[in-house]
Design an enzyme around this catalytic site. Structure first.
Site, PDB file in Angstrom:
ATOM      1  N   ASP A 150      40.901 -32.965  30.132  1.00  0.00           N
ATOM      2  CA  ASP A 150      39.868 -32.782  29.108  1.00  0.00           C
ATOM      3  C   ASP A 150      40.311 -33.318  27.753  1.00  0.00           C
ATOM      4  O   ASP A 150      39.512 -33.915  27.021  1.00  0.00           O
ATOM      5  CB  ASP A 150      39.512 -31.297  28.983  1.00  0.00           C
ATOM      6  CG  ASP A 150      38.769 -30.770  30.195  1.00  0.00           C
ATOM      7  OD1 ASP A 150      38.167 -31.591  30.917  1.00  0.00           O
ATOM      8  OD2 ASP A 150      38.798 -29.548  30.435  1.00  0.00           O
ATOM      9  N   SER A 182      45.282 -22.404  40.634  1.00  0.00           N
ATOM     10  CA  SER A 182      45.299 -21.430  39.552  1.00  0.00           C
ATOM     11  C   SER A 182      45.853 -22.034  38.266  1.00  0.00           C
ATOM     12  O   SER A 182      45.228 -22.891  37.655  1.00  0.00           O
ATOM     13  CB  SER A 182      46.094 -20.199  40.001  1.00  0.00           C
ATOM     14  OG  SER A 182      45.853 -19.112  39.160  1.00  0.00           O
ATOM     15  N   LYS A 223      40.983 -22.303  42.890  1.00  0.00           N
ATOM     16  CA  LYS A 223      41.010 -20.868  42.580  1.00  0.00           C
ATOM     17  C   LYS A 223      40.864 -20.691  41.071  1.00  0.00           C
ATOM     18  O   LYS A 223      41.808 -20.903  40.317  1.00  0.00           O
ATOM     19  CB  LYS A 223      42.285 -20.200  43.061  1.00  0.00           C
ATOM     20  CG  LYS A 223      42.250 -18.682  42.844  1.00  0.00           C
ATOM     21  CD  LYS A 223      43.540 -18.010  43.240  1.00  0.00           C
ATOM     22  CE  LYS A 223      43.429 -16.499  43.070  1.00  0.00           C
ATOM     23  NZ  LYS A 223      43.163 -16.101  41.667  1.00  0.00           N
TER      24      LYS A 223
END
Length: 684
Positions: free
Chosen positions: A475, A464, A489
Site C-alpha cells: 500500500d 496474519s 487470516k
C-alpha cells in the site's frame, strides 16, 4: 501403548464388558451445561459477527454437528438423522438453556452405530478375508456430499469396499495375507477400545466445535485438558515435533510447521500431509484414523531426543490410499531457531556482478518476559532484522528481499515495528471491533533504517502478521510483493475463561491502510509465482464458514514509490527468465498436473492390476516432469517418484531456492528501472 493393543479381541472385550454395557449412556454434567450457556452468550454478545442463535443458525449448526460426527456418511442411517431432525430448529434453545440431552442422544446414537460397525468388521476378519482383487468395482474417496444411506445393507456394501480397499493397500505394500488380517484386526480393535473410552467431555467438545465452527473457523471451545495444552504451546516449552495439527474429517492434518522446529528441519513432513499412524521408537505403529485430535497430539508429543514415527499420506500424493513412514526426533523449539538471518546473493548481468541481500523472517517473535522485565537487549524480530539490515548495508547490497514464506504470523507489535524500519512513521493496520469502532496502529518513531529497493516474498502459508506487513509495504508503494497469494487470516481472537474450559473468540478484524481486509483473500502479490499448495486444502478460503472479505475507509498515508509503473515490464522479464529456468518450468507444469490429477482421482479401483496401472501412470507423469528438470540442471535422473521426496540434499528442494533467486532478479530489475526513471525526472 494401551494395554488393549496387546490383547486379543476376546480378552479386550471381556475387560470392557465385564462391568456392564459396552457403551454406557453419556450425559451432560452440570459444568458442561453451564459452559454451554456461557458459550452461547459469548457468541451472541462478544463475537465480531452479528450472531443470532435462531432457527436459521440451528439448521446450520445441526448440519455441522452431523458433519463432525459422520462427515463421510459411513455410520448413521437416514432414519437416525430423521429421528433428531427437531434439533435443526431447536439446537439454539438447547444451547441457550444448557439442555443438552437431545444433542448428547444423537452423539450416543452415532457411538452405537460406530461400535456396531467395528464389531461387524471384526466378525468379517474372524471369518477370514477372501478378497481376490480382480473385480471391477471402485471406491469413492470422498462421500461428504453423499446422501444418508437408507438401509443397513447400503452401509454393508460401503464397508465391504472399505475393508477390501484397506486389505488391498496393505497387500500392495507386500504384507502377506495372514499379516494383513492381523494388522486390520488390531486397527479395528484399537478403534473400538478408543470408542469405549469416550466420555461426556468428548461429546461436549464435539458439540461445542459444531456450535462455534458454525460461526467462523477460528472461534473454538477449549476443554480444561485442551486449555492446558494451549498454555504449554504459548510458552514454547512443548517438547515435540513442532507442527500445528488440525482435524480434517476422520484424519489429522498438518496445518503448518513451527519455524525452526524438528519437523521443519527434518523436511519430511509438509503442510496438508495427513497422519494415519503414530509409532514410538521401535514400537508398533498405531492407526489414528478416527482418533480424537488431542489424543493424536499426546501420542506425537514426547521427551526431547526421542523418536516418533509417523505414517503419512503426503499432500501431493495422487493415490490417497498409499502412505509412507517418516521418522522425526523430538526437540524443543528455541528462539534462536526462529531468529531472522540473512545472506547475500550474487547475480550476474552483462554489466557485471550485482549483490542483493535476503533476510529470512520465519516468524514475528519477541521475548515477552525479557521485554516486560525491562531488559535492554531483549530479542525480537524487529531488532534481529535491524541487525541483518546493518550487516547487508555494510556489504553494499543493491536491494533487500524479505522472505516471509511460511511465516504464520506471531506478535502484531513486531509486524508494526518492523514496518517502521522501512517507512518514516505512519499507520500500518486498522482493527475493527464488533461495534464498528476502528483502532489505528502504526509506527510512531521517525526515521528509517533502510530506504533502498525492497521486495517481500510470500506464499500461501504467510499469514496474519505477515499479511499485515506485506499489505502495508504494498500500500505504501515501498516495495514489491512477489510469490503466491497469502493465507487470508484477517481476524483477531481473544482467549476468555469459562467456568469450565476456555473460549477462543473472534472479536475483531484486520484491515489494510488502503481499507481492504486481509481476511479470506489475503494479499495478492504484484508478481505471481506458481504454487504446489492446493488452495482448496490450505488457506482461509478452504475453511468452513470463514468470514467474508470486505473493506472500510482508507486512512491518509504517504506513498513512497510507484512500483505499479513498472509491473508490466517486470512481469515480462520475469516470464522470460521463468520460461528458461528448469525449476520454474517444473513448478508451473507440476502445479497444473497436480490440479488435473486431483480432479480425476475421485475414486480408487479395487482391482489390484488396475490400481497399480493407475498409480504407476500418474507417478510416471510426475517422475517425467522431475527428470526433465533434473536433466536441464545437469543432475542425476531419479528412478522412482518416491525418491524425489526422500532425497535429503539441497537439490531435492530446488524450488525454494529458485524463488529466492528470482525474487532478487526481479528486485534488481526494479531497482534499475526506478533509478533510471528518477534520473530522468531529475534531468527534466
Amino acid at each position: 501403548m494401551s494395554l488393549f493393543v496387546t490383547l486379543g479381541r476376546t480378552a479386550a472385550l471381556a475387560l470392557l464388558l465385564g462391568t456392564g454395557p459396552a457403551q454406557a449412556a453419556i450425559a451432560a454434567t452440570d459444568a458442561q451445561r453451564q459452559a454451554a450457556v456461557e458459550v452461547a452468550e459469548s457468541l451472541r454478545y462478544g463475537h465480531y459477527a452479528d450472531v443470532s442463535l435462531d432457527d436459521d443458525w440451528s439448521r446450520q449448526a445441526f448440519e455441522r454437528y452431523l458433519d463432525l460426527l459422520d462427515g463421510q456418511r459411513a455410520y448413521l442411517l437416514k432414519r437416525d438423522v430423521d429421528a433428531f431432525d427437531n434439533l435443526s430448529t431447536s439446537l439454539d434453545d438447547a444451547i441457550l438453556d444448557g439442555e443438552l440431552a437431545r444433542p448428547y442422544a444423537l452423539y450416543q446414537r452415532y457411538q452405537e452405530r460406530a461400535e456396531a460397525r467395528l464389531e461387524w468388521l471384526l466378525d468379517r476378519l474372524d471369518d477370514g478375508l477372501d478378497f481376490r482383487f480382480d473385480g471391477h468395482q471402485r471406491m469413492a474417496l470422498d462421500r461428504e456430499d453423499a446422501s444418508w444411506p437408507q438401509h443397513e445393507s447400503a452401509l454393508d456394501d460401503l464397508w465391504t469396499k472399505r475393508l477390501e480397499n484397506a486389505a488391498l493397500t496393505l497387500s500392495l505394500s507386500d504384507q502377506p495375507p495372514e499379516e494383513i488380517e492381523d494388522t486390520l484386526r488390531q486397527r479395528y480393535e484399537n478403534q473400538l477400545t478408543r470408542l469405549h473410552q469416550t466420555n461426556a467431555e468428548d461429546a461436549f467438545g464435539l458439540l461445542m466445535a459444531a456450535v462455534t465452527g458454525s460461526i467462523d473457523p477460528h472461534s473454538e471451545y477449549l476443554s480444561p485438558r485442551q486449555s492446558e495444552s494451549f498454555d504449554i504451546q504459548m510458552k514454547l516449552s512443548l517438547e515435540g515435533i513442532g507442527a500445528l495439527l488440525q482435524a480434517d474429517g476422520e484424519y489429522v492434518k498438518v496445518a503448518s510447521l513451527v519455524p525452526g522446529g524438528p519437523a521443519e528441519k527434518a523436511g519430511a513432513l509438509k503442510p496438508a500431509d495427513r497422519i494415519v499412524g503414530v509409532g514410538q521408537e521401535d514400537e508398533e505403529m498405531i492407526n489414528v484414523v478416527g482418533m480424537r485430535l488431542d489424543d493424536v497430539v499426546d501420542m506425537i508429543r514426547g521427551p526431547k531426543g526421542s523418536v516418533v514415527r509417523l505414517d503419512i499420506i503426503p499432500a501431493q500424493a495422487v493415490d490417497t490410499t498409499r502412505s509412507k513412514v517418516i521418522e522425526i526426533t523430538r526437540d524443543t523449539v528455541k528462539l534462536e531457531d526462529q531468529a531472522a538471518h540473512s545472506e547475500v546473493i550474487e547475480i550476474n548481468r552483462d554489466d557485471g556482478v550485482h549483490r542483493l541481500g535476503v533476510i529470512d523472517v520465519p516468524t514475528f517473535y519477541v521475548d515477552f518476559d525479557a521485554w516486560q522485565a525491562g531488559e535492554p537487549d531483549y530479542r525480537s524480530t524487529t531488532r534481529d532484522v535491524a541487525k541483518e539490515i546493518e550487516s547487508l548495508k555494510a556489504q553494499q547490497v543493491e536491494g533487500i528481499v524479505l522472505d516471509l514464506r511460511d511465516n504464520g504470523g506471531g506478535a502484531l507489535q513486531e509486524a508494526n515495528s518492523m514496518i517502521g524500519l522501512f517507512i518514516d512513521r505512519g499507520p500500518t493496520v486498522q482493527v475493527r471491533d464488533a461495534q464498528g469502532r476502528i483502532s489505528l496502529y502504526g509506527d510512531t518513531e521517525s526515521g528509517t533504517l533502510y530506504d533502498g529497493p525492497l521486495a517481500v516474498l510470500v506464499n500461501r502459508l504467510s499469514a496474519s502478521a505477515s499479511e499485515i506487513f506485506a499489505g502495508a509495504i504494498q500500500d505504501y508503494g515501498r516495495g514489491l510483493v512477489v510469490g503466491s497469494d497469502t493465507f487470508g487470516k484477517g481476524t483477531v481472537q481473544t482467549l476468555d475463561e469459562l467456568s469450565h474450559g476456555q473460549l477462543k473468540l473472534t472479536r475483531a478484524k484486520f484491515y489494510r491502510i488502503s481499507g481492504e481486509s486481509t481476511q479470506h483473500r489475503g494479499v495478492t502479490p504484484d508478481i505471481l509465482f506458481p504454487s504446489l499448495v492446493d488452495p482448496e486444502t490450505i488457506g482461509e478460503s478452504s475453511l468452513d464458514n470463514a468470514l467474508a472479505w470486505d473493506r472500510v475507509r482508507q486512512v491518509q498515508y504517504r506513498r513512497y514509490g510507484q512500483p505499479e509503473r513498472y509491473l508490466e515490464t517486470l512481469r515480462e522479464r520475469h516470464r522470460r527468465r521463468a520460461d528458461d529456468h528448469p525449476d520454474f518450468r517444473y513448478l508451473e507444469r507440476e502445479a497444473k498436473l497436480a490440479d488435473r490429477l486431483r480432479e480425476q482421482h475421485t475414486s480408487v479401483s479395487l482391482n489390484r492390476e488396475q490400481r497399480q496401472r493407475e498409480a504407476e501412470a500418474q507417478e510416471a507423469e510426475q517422475l517425467a516432469l522431475e527428470n526433465q528438470r533434473r536433466e536441464a540442471l545437469g543432475l542425476t535422473p531419479l528412478e522412482d517418484w518416491a525418491d524425489a521426496r526422500d532425497e535429503d540434499t539441497e537439490e531435492a528442494q530446488p524450488i525454494d531456492r529458485a524463488q529466492v533467486v528470482e525474487s532478487a532478479e526481479i528486485l534488481l530489475d526494479y531497482a534499475r528501472l526506478d533509478h533510471g526513471l528518477r534520473l530522468a525526472d531529475y534531468d527534466d
